[in-house]
Design a protein around this motif. Sequence first.
Motif, PDB file in Angstrom:
ATOM      1  N   GLN A   1      -6.323  -2.405   4.622  1.00 32.88           N
ATOM      2  CA  GLN A   1      -5.048  -2.667   3.948  1.00 32.88           C
ATOM      3  C   GLN A   1      -4.632  -4.128   4.026  1.00 32.88           C
ATOM      4  OE1 GLN A   1      -5.645  -0.295   6.246  1.00 32.88           O
ATOM      5  NE2 GLN A   1      -4.408   1.536   5.919  1.00 32.88           N
ATOM      6  N   SER A   2      -5.302  -4.927   4.876  1.00 30.16           N
ATOM      7  CA  SER A   2      -4.941  -6.340   4.998  1.00 30.16           C
ATOM      8  C   SER A   2      -5.779  -7.242   4.103  1.00 30.16           C
ATOM      9  CB  SER A   2      -5.100  -6.795   6.457  1.00 30.16           C
ATOM     10  OG  SER A   2      -4.203  -6.103   7.299  1.00 30.16           O
TER      11      SER A   2
ATOM     12  N   SER B   1       0.812  -1.214   0.000  1.00 30.65           N
ATOM     13  CA  SER B   1       0.000   0.000   0.000  1.00 30.65           C
ATOM     14  C   SER B   1       0.850   1.271   0.000  1.00 30.65           C
ATOM     15  CB  SER B   1      -0.912  -0.005   1.237  1.00 30.65           C
ATOM     16  OG  SER B   1      -1.587   1.220   1.363  1.00 30.65           O
TER      17      SER B   1
ATOM     18  N   GLU C   1       1.077  -5.111   2.613  1.00 26.47           N
ATOM     19  CA  GLU C   1      -0.301  -4.671   2.855  1.00 26.47           C
ATOM     20  C   GLU C   1      -0.881  -4.225   1.526  1.00 26.47           C
ATOM     21  OE1 GLU C   1      -0.694  -2.942   7.422  1.00 26.47           O
ATOM     22  OE2 GLU C   1      -0.479  -1.541   5.764  1.00 26.47           O
ATOM     23  N   ALA C   2      -2.154  -4.523   1.299  1.00 22.69           N
ATOM     24  CA  ALA C   2      -2.778  -4.115   0.041  1.00 22.69           C
ATOM     25  C   ALA C   2      -4.285  -4.182   0.163  1.00 22.69           C
ATOM     26  CB  ALA C   2      -2.315  -5.010  -1.113  1.00 22.69           C
ATOM     27  N   ALA C   3      -4.947  -3.188  -0.397  1.00 23.28           N
ATOM     28  CA  ALA C   3      -6.396  -3.253  -0.504  1.00 23.28           C
ATOM     29  C   ALA C   3      -6.764  -4.275  -1.577  1.00 23.28           C
ATOM     30  CB  ALA C   3      -6.965  -1.880  -0.861  1.00 23.28           C
TER      31      ALA C   3
ATOM     32  N   ASN D   1      -0.465   3.802   1.389  1.00 27.40           N
ATOM     33  CA  ASN D   1      -0.904   4.363   2.670  1.00 27.40           C
ATOM     34  C   ASN D   1      -0.981   3.241   3.703  1.00 27.40           C
ATOM     35  OD1 ASN D   1      -1.655   7.222   1.818  1.00 27.40           O
ATOM     36  ND2 ASN D   1      -2.855   6.010   0.373  1.00 27.40           N
ATOM     37  N   PRO D   2       0.152   2.672   4.067  1.00 27.16           N
ATOM     38  CA  PRO D   2       0.133   1.539   4.983  1.00 27.16           C
ATOM     39  C   PRO D   2      -0.137   1.969   6.417  1.00 27.16           C
ATOM     40  CG  PRO D   2       2.388   2.176   4.558  1.00 27.16           C
ATOM     41  CD  PRO D   2       1.527   3.043   3.678  1.00 27.16           C
ATOM     42  N   THR D   3      -0.503   1.008   7.246  1.00 24.59           N
ATOM     43  CA  THR D   3      -0.566   1.247   8.676  1.00 24.59           C
ATOM     44  C   THR D   3       0.858   1.396   9.197  1.00 24.59           C
ATOM     45  OG1 THR D   3      -0.431  -1.094   9.252  1.00 24.59           O
ATOM     46  CG2 THR D   3      -2.642  -0.187   8.841  1.00 24.59           C
TER      47      THR D   3
ATOM     48  N   SER E   1      -5.886  -3.081  -5.895  1.00 22.88           N
ATOM     49  CA  SER E   1      -4.641  -2.322  -5.769  1.00 22.88           C
ATOM     50  C   SER E   1      -3.626  -2.810  -6.788  1.00 22.88           C
ATOM     51  CB  SER E   1      -4.057  -2.460  -4.361  1.00 22.88           C
ATOM     52  OG  SER E   1      -3.593  -3.776  -4.146  1.00 22.88           O
TER      53      SER E   1
END
Length: 350
Positions: A254-255, A112, A222-224, A114-116, A227
């Motif tokens: 994101q997971s 991502s 992590e990925a939507a 925009n990761p956590t 994506s």
Amino acid sequence: MLTPGVGPEHARKLLSAFGLPEAVFEQSVSALSVVVPSRLAQSLQTPPEDLEAQVDRVMAWLAASTDRHVLTLADPRFPPDLLQIADPPLLLYVQGQPEALRHPRRLAIVGSRNPTPQGETNARQFAFALGQADVCVVSGMALGVDGAAHTGALDAGAPTVAVVGTGLDRVYPKRHLALAHRIAAQGAIVSEFPLGTPPLPAHFPMRNRIIAGLSQGTLVVEAAVQSGSLITARLAAEQGREVFAIPGSIHAPQSRGCHALIRQGAKLVESAQDILEDLHMAEAPTAPETPTPRPDSLLDAMGYDPVSFDALQARTGLDTATLQARLLDLELDGEVSRMPGGLLQRIGQS
């Protein structure tokens, strides 16, 4: 490649039929039409309007530094793994060390933009551990997971390769200018796009096939569900390469992409050692064990999902002043991060 309508596929057909590029331009329209559509055969009779300017631009770019290169399919430095994919690029612009593209151990790390906080930490720590095991990390130099992965590899003293969706005379995103300099000095930045090419949306899915094709496996951090990282993973699977995914919270958008990949057969990983063993790289020296964090009941109460201050206070029974002080200590120790919306998240070690 500058002729309108001629992409890698048509260019490869022309080279296969006629040999060197010079021979392609010696053919008649009728001969070319046997290989490509007639409209392209006609286009090939006239040099592109910007050909001379583009050649001058490339020659000036090459002359400005000894670490700049243009690799064609016939160049012995062209990465052989890319020749095995369905749509290999016809040429590559490289800034840095071309030998990084042929490093014996290469793994893509994507995820991502925009990761956590935990996702960004995972990307950096996995890349650091893999770098210490002499693995070259391949990614796309985007914000978020990509940037963290390149940084982790560089911090480990390992080479890293960034495949970008612009011409190499541009850095995108601009905030990665310093990172780009580090990557070029310690590894390589690669693009199939001509100099001057801006960051167009359609270019990034195209560059993903090169990220997957350069790598023996792809790790999605992590990925939507929708994506570019999942495009890279799909391409890797289609190319017969291994796909790995890090599981995350069932509550984190994101997971969900990683969980979908695992359901589809991607290998769940919890440490870099899992990847090294699966790709038969475990004989390489691995990163030293991460020190076990000290026991902390507050961290236990947080768990690994984002949690609000009120919920955490309800779990622990601590008064506001005490809880705020404890959280500040954990933040300063790098064990807790504050997220948008006032949420808190524990940052685990990977």
